[in-house]
Write an enzyme that holds these catalytic residues in place. Structure first.
Site, PDB file in Angstrom:
ATOM      1  N   HIS A  55       5.224  -4.039   8.449  1.00 15.07           N
ATOM      2  CA  HIS A  55       4.469  -5.265   9.231  1.00 15.07           C
ATOM      3  C   HIS A  55       4.771  -6.576   8.642  1.00 15.07           C
ATOM      4  O   HIS A  55       4.039  -7.163   8.040  1.00 15.07           O
ATOM      5  CB  HIS A  55       2.853  -4.790   9.547  1.00 15.07           C
ATOM      6  CG  HIS A  55       1.975  -4.791   8.250  1.00 15.07           C
ATOM      7  ND1 HIS A  55       2.560  -3.985   7.294  1.00 15.07           N
ATOM      8  CD2 HIS A  55       0.892  -5.474   7.656  1.00 15.07           C
ATOM      9  CE1 HIS A  55       1.764  -3.892   6.319  1.00 15.07           C
ATOM     10  NE2 HIS A  55       0.767  -4.886   6.537  1.00 15.07           N
ATOM     11  N   ASP A  57      -4.671  -0.896  11.811  1.00 15.55           N
ATOM     12  CA  ASP A  57      -5.896  -0.828  10.599  1.00 15.55           C
ATOM     13  C   ASP A  57      -7.185  -0.389  11.412  1.00 15.55           C
ATOM     14  O   ASP A  57      -8.141  -0.747  10.878  1.00 15.55           O
ATOM     15  CB  ASP A  57      -6.258  -2.373  10.101  1.00 15.55           C
ATOM     16  CG  ASP A  57      -5.048  -2.379   8.743  1.00 15.55           C
ATOM     17  OD1 ASP A  57      -5.271  -1.648   8.059  1.00 15.55           O
ATOM     18  OD2 ASP A  57      -4.339  -3.538   8.686  1.00 15.55           O
ATOM     19  N   HIS A 103      -0.125  -4.026  -2.058  1.00 11.84           N
ATOM     20  CA  HIS A 103      -0.918  -4.780  -1.038  1.00 11.84           C
ATOM     21  C   HIS A 103      -0.779  -6.462  -1.751  1.00 11.84           C
ATOM     22  O   HIS A 103       0.213  -6.686  -2.469  1.00 11.84           O
ATOM     23  CB  HIS A 103      -2.591  -4.588  -0.924  1.00 11.84           C
ATOM     24  CG  HIS A 103      -2.932  -5.139   0.250  1.00 11.84           C
ATOM     25  ND1 HIS A 103      -3.757  -6.121   0.385  1.00 11.84           N
ATOM     26  CD2 HIS A 103      -2.667  -5.207   1.733  1.00 11.84           C
ATOM     27  CE1 HIS A 103      -4.177  -6.382   1.734  1.00 11.84           C
ATOM     28  NE2 HIS A 103      -3.502  -6.096   2.335  1.00 11.84           N
ATOM     29  N   ASP A 131      -0.015  -4.870  13.071  1.00 11.24           N
ATOM     30  CA  ASP A 131      -1.015  -5.316  12.539  1.00 11.24           C
ATOM     31  C   ASP A 131      -2.202  -5.333  13.404  1.00 11.24           C
ATOM     32  O   ASP A 131      -3.250  -6.136  12.810  1.00 11.24           O
ATOM     33  CB  ASP A 131      -0.743  -6.529  11.676  1.00 11.24           C
ATOM     34  CG  ASP A 131      -1.417  -6.406  10.068  1.00 11.24           C
ATOM     35  OD1 ASP A 131      -2.285  -5.394   9.883  1.00 11.24           O
ATOM     36  OD2 ASP A 131      -1.042  -7.541   9.466  1.00 11.24           O
ATOM     37  N   HIS A 160       4.300  -6.922   2.145  1.00  6.40           N
ATOM     38  CA  HIS A 160       3.378  -7.654   1.026  1.00  6.40           C
ATOM     39  C   HIS A 160       3.867  -7.609  -0.221  1.00  6.40           C
ATOM     40  O   HIS A 160       3.346  -7.970  -1.400  1.00  6.40           O
ATOM     41  CB  HIS A 160       2.135  -6.545   0.813  1.00  6.40           C
ATOM     42  CG  HIS A 160       1.231  -6.856   1.959  1.00  6.40           C
ATOM     43  ND1 HIS A 160       0.171  -7.600   1.894  1.00  6.40           N
ATOM     44  CD2 HIS A 160       0.835  -6.038   3.088  1.00  6.40           C
ATOM     45  CE1 HIS A 160      -0.572  -7.441   2.887  1.00  6.40           C
ATOM     46  NE2 HIS A 160      -0.028  -6.602   3.648  1.00  6.40           N
ATOM     47  N   HIS A 191       2.131  -0.229  11.998  1.00  2.00           N
ATOM     48  CA  HIS A 191       0.941  -0.681  11.194  1.00  2.00           C
ATOM     49  C   HIS A 191      -0.173  -0.767  11.977  1.00  2.00           C
ATOM     50  O   HIS A 191      -0.333  -2.205  12.668  1.00  2.00           O
ATOM     51  CB  HIS A 191       1.461  -1.749  10.247  1.00  2.00           C
ATOM     52  CG  HIS A 191       0.143  -1.953   8.910  1.00  2.00           C
ATOM     53  ND1 HIS A 191       0.176  -1.319   7.888  1.00  2.00           N
ATOM     54  CD2 HIS A 191      -0.724  -2.603   8.989  1.00  2.00           C
ATOM     55  CE1 HIS A 191      -0.850  -1.534   6.915  1.00  2.00           C
ATOM     56  NE2 HIS A 191      -1.443  -2.336   7.812  1.00  2.00           N
ATOM     57  N   GLU A 230      -1.384   1.664   2.352  1.00  4.24           N
ATOM     58  CA  GLU A 230      -0.894   0.270   2.087  1.00  4.24           C
ATOM     59  C   GLU A 230      -1.389  -0.310   0.895  1.00  4.24           C
ATOM     60  O   GLU A 230      -2.372  -0.710   0.410  1.00  4.24           O
ATOM     61  CB  GLU A 230      -1.627  -0.516   3.267  1.00  4.24           C
ATOM     62  CG  GLU A 230      -1.437  -1.784   2.905  1.00  4.24           C
ATOM     63  CD  GLU A 230      -1.614  -2.656   4.165  1.00  4.24           C
ATOM     64  OE1 GLU A 230      -2.803  -2.494   4.962  1.00  4.24           O
ATOM     65  OE2 GLU A 230      -1.239  -3.823   4.518  1.00  4.24           O
TER      66      GLU A 230
END
Ligand SMILES: *[C@@H]1O[C@H](CO)[C@@H](O)[C@H](O)[C@H]1NC(C)=O
Ligand SMILES: [Zn+2]
Length: 410
Positions: A235, A38, A168, A304, A214, A36, A141
């Site tokens: 993650h 971003d 999420h 992350d 999540h 993961h 995600e």
């Protein structure tokens, strides 16, 4: 200082270098596949996805955890880039924004073909490894990106999505998120609703990895029970080491082990130490714990990076991966265990997911019921006309009534 002390320090430094060197040697053949990252979200926030803006040059980009030189220094050979849109887009423009984040990932591969290779299969991943490219995959995600539509799910698959995080940090109309477990959200589906179950079945059929980062405990358990293929946490870290609800408790770690799945450890300080400060050694504690409870085949990395505001000292950006591997070697991890955590565990899970997928099976077709959809921006084409189950049973009841009536009259 005594000579002996100096010697001891020298030995300690040499030993550290030895592990670092061994880590790099392993990673040259088996680079890390991170679960993961971003960076695409940073590209949206900082440049509104304009990759040709000179400031967005990925060779130079400085105010991010990720850029091309850092990926190279970190021996990152595979990356699930996050196609993320925040929960406040739910019931608004979530689908559009998800498409745009997938598009920016594809454009990234197009603009830097010497570095990135966009791939969609385990075979493609291995091929990119051999060419020395960063194999680039799309992870979506949050199930809110589907807008409760199986048609959207299938379309995202066609655009390259190979994992989807079921939620999420918000409930969807069909799956509950982790905030339910600390009481800040109300349980809505108590795990997965019947429609949520059809989403997981369809992901299995297509070959999309089910990601449980999540989600709520009940959602984890429901998905682990239902999924025909192994699942991942792209993650998340270990709840026993830091009791944060985003982390995975031991009983779920055991289910992941039984299922042949994978927990890719998150480096966000708040999930590592449950405090604002953390360090590399505490991340290694999470890896040790998951290895102890779920076995070495269930361990991975999902840093992350560029999705969090605080990272452990020693793991400030993606270039630091070899230092973490050196720490695992120092703690007695075998070369095989390290290779598993780096890449082979994810490759195994991905291959299992591909094996379970079956495009000859008919697709899931039953739409979510209209009353589950919120907000007035939607039209309801199809719903009034479609002969869905409720309507059908109504017709059956009416026919039965007519039949009884005619018997009575006779
Ligand atoms: C990491 O942090 C922990 C907890 O604060 C501390 O005990 C440990 O000594 C630190 N390790 C290093 C290598 O700094
Ligand atoms: Zn996340």
């Amino acid at each position: 200082m005594h000579l002996a002390c100096w010697l001891w320090i020298l030995v300690a430094i040499c030993a550290a270098d030895e592990f670092r060197e061994k880590a790099q040697n392993i990673m040259r053949n088996t680079p890390v596949i991170d679960g993961h990252n971003d960076l695409p979200w940073q590209l949206l926030k900082q440049f509104n996805n304009r990759l040709q803006d000179p400031r967005a040059d990925l060779n130079r980009l400085e105010n991010t955890h990720t850029n091309i030189p850092k990926l190279r220094a970190g021996f990152v050979g595979g990356q699930f880039w996050s196609a993320y849109t925040p929960c406040d887009t739910q019931n608004k423009d979530a689908v559009k924004r998800t498409l745009e984040q997938i598009d920016v990932i594809h454009r990234m591969c197009g603009l830097y073909p010497e570095t990135f290779a966009c791939v969609t299969s385990s075979a493609g991943l291995k091929e990119a490894f051999q060419k020395g490219k960063v194999a680039s995959l799309v992870g979506v995600e949050g199930g809110h990106s589907l807008d409760s539509s199986l048609g959207v799910l299938r379309s995202l698959y066609h655009l390259g999505m190979r994992y989807m995080t079921l939620t999420h940090s918000c409930n969807t109309p069909w799956a509950d998120n982790w905030l339910v477990d600390d009481g800040s959200d109300k349980a809505q589906s108590n795990g997965l609703s019947p429609f949520g179950q059809s989403v997981v079945r369809e992901m299995n059929r297509l070959g999309v990895i089910v990601d449980l980062a999540h989600v709520s405990l009940a959602t984890m358990q429901a998905a682990l029970q239902l999924s025909k293929a192994p699942v991942i946490f792209s993650h998340s870290s270990a709840f026993s080491v830091c009791p944060h609800r985003r982390n995975v408790p031991d009983n779920v770690l055991q289910l992941v082990k039984q299922k042949g799945g994978l927990v890719m450890v998150n480096f966000y300080n708040d999930y590592v130490s449950c405090q604002k400060e953390a360090n590399l050694s505490q991340v290694a504690d999470h890896l040790d714990h998951i290895k102890k409870v779920a076995g070495p085949n269930a361990v991975g990395f999902g840093g992350d990076f560029d999705g969090v505001s605080r990272l452990p000292s020693g793991l400030e950006d993606v270039s630091k991966y070899p230092d973490l591997i050196a720490e695992l070697l120092r703690r007695g991890w075998t070369e095989t265990e390290v290779q598993g955590a780096l890449a082979l565990n994810l490759l195994r899970v991905f291959q299992d997911v591909e094996r379970v997928s079956d495009h000859t099976q008919p697709p899931e077709e039953e739409p979510i019921s209209l009353d589950k959809l919120e907000a007035s921006c939607r039209t309801n084409y199809g719903y009034s006309a479609a002969p869905h189950t409720n309507h059908l049973s109504g017709v059956l009841l009416a026919s039965l009534g007519l039949l009884l009536l005619s018997l009575y009259v006779l």
